[in-house]
Design a protein around this motif. Sequence first.
Motif, PDB file in Angstrom:
ATOM      1  N   LYS A  18       0.984   3.065   0.864  1.00 45.69           N
ATOM      2  CA  LYS A  18       2.107   2.476   0.475  1.00 45.69           C
ATOM      3  C   LYS A  18       1.598   1.290  -0.352  1.00 45.69           C
ATOM      4  CE  LYS A  18       6.303   0.255   2.029  1.00 45.69           C
ATOM      5  NZ  LYS A  18       7.370   0.669   1.272  1.00 45.69           N
ATOM      6  N   ASN A  20       3.470  -2.024  -2.298  1.00 43.36           N
ATOM      7  CA  ASN A  20       4.523  -3.033  -2.138  1.00 43.36           C
ATOM      8  C   ASN A  20       4.386  -4.051  -2.902  1.00 43.36           C
ATOM      9  OD1 ASN A  20       7.104  -3.510  -1.304  1.00 43.36           O
ATOM     10  ND2 ASN A  20       6.072  -4.854   0.558  1.00 43.36           N
ATOM     11  N   SER A 134       5.699   1.918   7.354  1.00 39.63           N
ATOM     12  CA  SER A 134       4.503   2.643   6.995  1.00 39.63           C
ATOM     13  C   SER A 134       3.295   1.815   7.750  1.00 39.63           C
ATOM     14  CB  SER A 134       4.121   2.348   5.576  1.00 39.63           C
ATOM     15  OG  SER A 134       5.172   3.220   5.080  1.00 39.63           O
TER      16      SER A 134
END
Length: 167
Positions: A18, A20, A134
């Motif tokens: 992930k 972000n 996640s």
Amino acid sequence: MRSDDREQPKEFVEKLVKLNRTAKTVKGGRRMAFSALTVVGDQKGRVGYGFGKANDVSEAIRKSIDRAKRNLVVFPMKNGTLPHEMLGNFKSSSVLIRPACPGTGVIAGGAVRAVMDAAGITDVVSKSLGSNASVNVVRATFDAISKLMDARTVAKNRGKTLKDLWG
């Protein structure tokens, strides 16, 4: 970095789970920052995860990979799958991982799939329950991994030999 370090092939598989982008509003406008969650493994049973934050993407990924390499755990594998079923929990995320027959493949969602691929697991069935954040799913998966036992550990705990246990 030494010159002989650059020549040898990478021993770890790095997977970005992930990425972000976050924004902080300051006097001059918005300040962008990035956080990265990565999983690192040698595909022979060692796997780790890391979380890094920085002002640019490449630095966040580099930090998370460094942290992942420092947090490696050993994954007990049995013929490319797990020795037994296990449920891992972290906060409101739960991950159920089950061994599977050869040829089944990795039946798992994003975060769990990244962990299994990095560890070198070829056949597994998993189900993610509860929260699907996640970071929490990865930590729940690692909780399940840490609870797994191999045959030697079970035999030692019962005070028997491997031959007595398997017959």
